[in-house]
Design a protein around this motif. Sequence first.
Motif, PDB file in Angstrom:
ATOM      1  N   ASN A   2       0.921  -1.085   0.042  1.00  0.00           N
ATOM      2  CA  ASN A   2      -0.087   0.063   0.062  1.00  0.00           C
ATOM      3  C   ASN A   2       0.793   1.181  -0.115  1.00  0.00           C
ATOM      4  O   ASN A   2       1.859   1.293   0.682  1.00  0.00           O
ATOM      5  N   ILE A   3       0.324   1.943  -0.682  1.00  0.00           N
ATOM      6  CA  ILE A   3       1.230   3.677  -0.868  1.00  0.00           C
ATOM      7  C   ILE A   3      -0.017   4.550  -0.838  1.00  0.00           C
ATOM      8  O   ILE A   3      -1.226   4.432  -1.063  1.00  0.00           O
ATOM      9  N   ARG A   4       0.386   5.887  -0.556  1.00  0.00           N
ATOM     10  CA  ARG A   4      -0.675   6.953  -0.657  1.00  0.00           C
ATOM     11  C   ARG A   4      -0.001   7.780  -1.652  1.00  0.00           C
ATOM     12  O   ARG A   4       1.032   8.310  -2.059  1.00  0.00           O
ATOM     13  N   VAL A   5      -1.067   7.938  -2.699  1.00  0.00           N
ATOM     14  CA  VAL A   5      -0.572   9.102  -4.004  1.00  0.00           C
ATOM     15  C   VAL A   5      -1.594  10.145  -3.906  1.00  0.00           C
ATOM     16  O   VAL A   5      -3.016   9.804  -3.642  1.00  0.00           O
ATOM     17  N   THR A   6      -1.099  11.224  -4.137  1.00  0.00           N
ATOM     18  CA  THR A   6      -1.999  12.324  -4.256  1.00  0.00           C
ATOM     19  C   THR A   6      -1.854  12.837  -5.720  1.00  0.00           C
ATOM     20  O   THR A   6      -0.822  13.092  -6.090  1.00  0.00           O
ATOM     21  N   LEU A   7      -2.804  13.443  -6.505  1.00  0.00           N
ATOM     22  CA  LEU A   7      -2.639  13.999  -7.476  1.00  0.00           C
ATOM     23  C   LEU A   7      -3.219  15.204  -7.613  1.00  0.00           C
ATOM     24  O   LEU A   7      -4.388  15.438  -7.209  1.00  0.00           O
ATOM     25  N   ASP A   8      -2.431  16.304  -7.834  1.00  0.00           N
ATOM     26  CA  ASP A   8      -2.747  17.509  -7.740  1.00  0.00           C
ATOM     27  C   ASP A   8      -3.552  18.019  -6.567  1.00  0.00           C
ATOM     28  O   ASP A   8      -4.643  18.555  -6.433  1.00  0.00           O
ATOM     29  N   GLY A   9      -3.076  17.506  -5.308  1.00  0.00           N
ATOM     30  CA  GLY A   9      -3.533  17.798  -4.130  1.00  0.00           C
ATOM     31  C   GLY A   9      -4.805  17.008  -3.318  1.00  0.00           C
ATOM     32  O   GLY A   9      -5.194  17.131  -2.336  1.00  0.00           O
ATOM     33  N   GLN A  10      -5.015  16.259  -4.413  1.00  0.00           N
ATOM     34  CA  GLN A  10      -6.407  15.068  -4.070  1.00  0.00           C
ATOM     35  C   GLN A  10      -6.073  14.019  -3.964  1.00  0.00           C
ATOM     36  O   GLN A  10      -5.286  13.154  -4.868  1.00  0.00           O
ATOM     37  N   PRO A  11      -6.073  13.000  -2.651  1.00  0.00           N
ATOM     38  CA  PRO A  11      -5.815  11.623  -2.538  1.00  0.00           C
ATOM     39  C   PRO A  11      -6.504  10.698  -3.383  1.00  0.00           C
ATOM     40  O   PRO A  11      -7.683  11.075  -3.845  1.00  0.00           O
ATOM     41  N   VAL A  12      -5.734   9.778  -3.966  1.00  0.00           N
ATOM     42  CA  VAL A  12      -6.516   8.692  -4.593  1.00  0.00           C
ATOM     43  C   VAL A  12      -5.875   7.243  -4.013  1.00  0.00           C
ATOM     44  O   VAL A  12      -4.890   7.312  -3.390  1.00  0.00           O
ATOM     45  N   ASP A  13      -6.614   6.194  -4.232  1.00  0.00           N
ATOM     46  CA  ASP A  13      -6.456   4.884  -4.080  1.00  0.00           C
ATOM     47  C   ASP A  13      -5.222   4.534  -4.799  1.00  0.00           C
ATOM     48  O   ASP A  13      -5.352   4.639  -5.873  1.00  0.00           O
ATOM     49  N   ALA A  14      -4.381   3.775  -4.192  1.00  0.00           N
ATOM     50  CA  ALA A  14      -3.293   2.935  -4.973  1.00  0.00           C
ATOM     51  C   ALA A  14      -2.486   2.178  -4.222  1.00  0.00           C
ATOM     52  O   ALA A  14      -2.472   1.820  -2.881  1.00  0.00           O
ATOM     53  N   THR A  15      -2.131   0.974  -4.862  1.00  0.00           N
ATOM     54  CA  THR A  15      -1.317  -0.087  -4.550  1.00  0.00           C
ATOM     55  C   THR A  15      -0.219  -0.414  -5.503  1.00  0.00           C
ATOM     56  O   THR A  15       0.023   0.138  -6.742  1.00  0.00           O
ATOM     57  N   LEU A  16       1.000  -1.010  -4.793  1.00  0.00           N
ATOM     58  CA  LEU A  16       2.104  -1.236  -5.624  1.00  0.00           C
ATOM     59  C   LEU A  16       2.158  -2.637  -5.629  1.00  0.00           C
ATOM     60  O   LEU A  16       1.899  -3.483  -4.789  1.00  0.00           O
ATOM     61  N   ASN A  17       2.665  -3.499  -6.642  1.00  0.00           N
ATOM     62  CA  ASN A  17       2.824  -4.573  -6.968  1.00  0.00           C
ATOM     63  C   ASN A  17       4.140  -5.141  -6.077  1.00  0.00           C
ATOM     64  O   ASN A  17       5.005  -4.355  -5.615  1.00  0.00           O
ATOM     65  N   ASP A  18       4.080  -6.371  -5.776  1.00  0.00           N
ATOM     66  CA  ASP A  18       5.186  -6.987  -4.939  1.00  0.00           C
ATOM     67  C   ASP A  18       6.297  -7.691  -5.505  1.00  0.00           C
ATOM     68  O   ASP A  18       6.243  -8.682  -5.838  1.00  0.00           O
ATOM     69  N   HIS A  19       7.216  -6.558  -6.006  1.00  0.00           N
ATOM     70  CA  HIS A  19       8.329  -7.217  -6.575  1.00  0.00           C
ATOM     71  C   HIS A  19       9.480  -6.219  -6.361  1.00  0.00           C
ATOM     72  O   HIS A  19       9.510  -5.136  -5.859  1.00  0.00           O
ATOM     73  N   ALA A  20      10.849  -6.751  -6.722  1.00  0.00           N
ATOM     74  CA  ALA A  20      11.964  -5.830  -6.379  1.00  0.00           C
ATOM     75  C   ALA A  20      11.932  -4.483  -6.902  1.00  0.00           C
ATOM     76  O   ALA A  20      12.541  -3.402  -6.197  1.00  0.00           O
TER      77      ALA A  20
END
Length: 116
Positions: A2-20
């Motif tokens: 899990n990560i926190r991503v903000t686009l132009d000041g507005q939060p959005v849901d985001a996930t990272l894949n599990d790899h190197a």
Amino acid sequence: MNIRVTLDGQPVDATLNDHAVARDLVSLLPLSLDLEDFHQTERIAYPPRKLDTSGAPAPAAPKTGDLAYYAPWGNLALFHRDGDSASADLIVLGHVDAGDTERLANAEHITIEAAP
């Protein structure tokens, strides 16, 4: 991951894949980057250093909302349209769910942080 991503000041849901490669991106967080258009398909930005691509997953064609890394140029790419095909040089790192493609297509700034 899990990560926190903000686009132009507005939060959005985001996930990272599990790899190197995605874990190497996490080592750079927090990141705050200006985005620019690339071929009306993706918004791109350059992290402070290239990511280590050893242990990269098999190539996959990017989809709308994918956060990817283009190894030859060392840039992150946020896709607002599906990509044409898979490329060994393009590594899908995760996915951003911004709710609509216009938001992705017009984003000028992205902040990526570790999730609390």
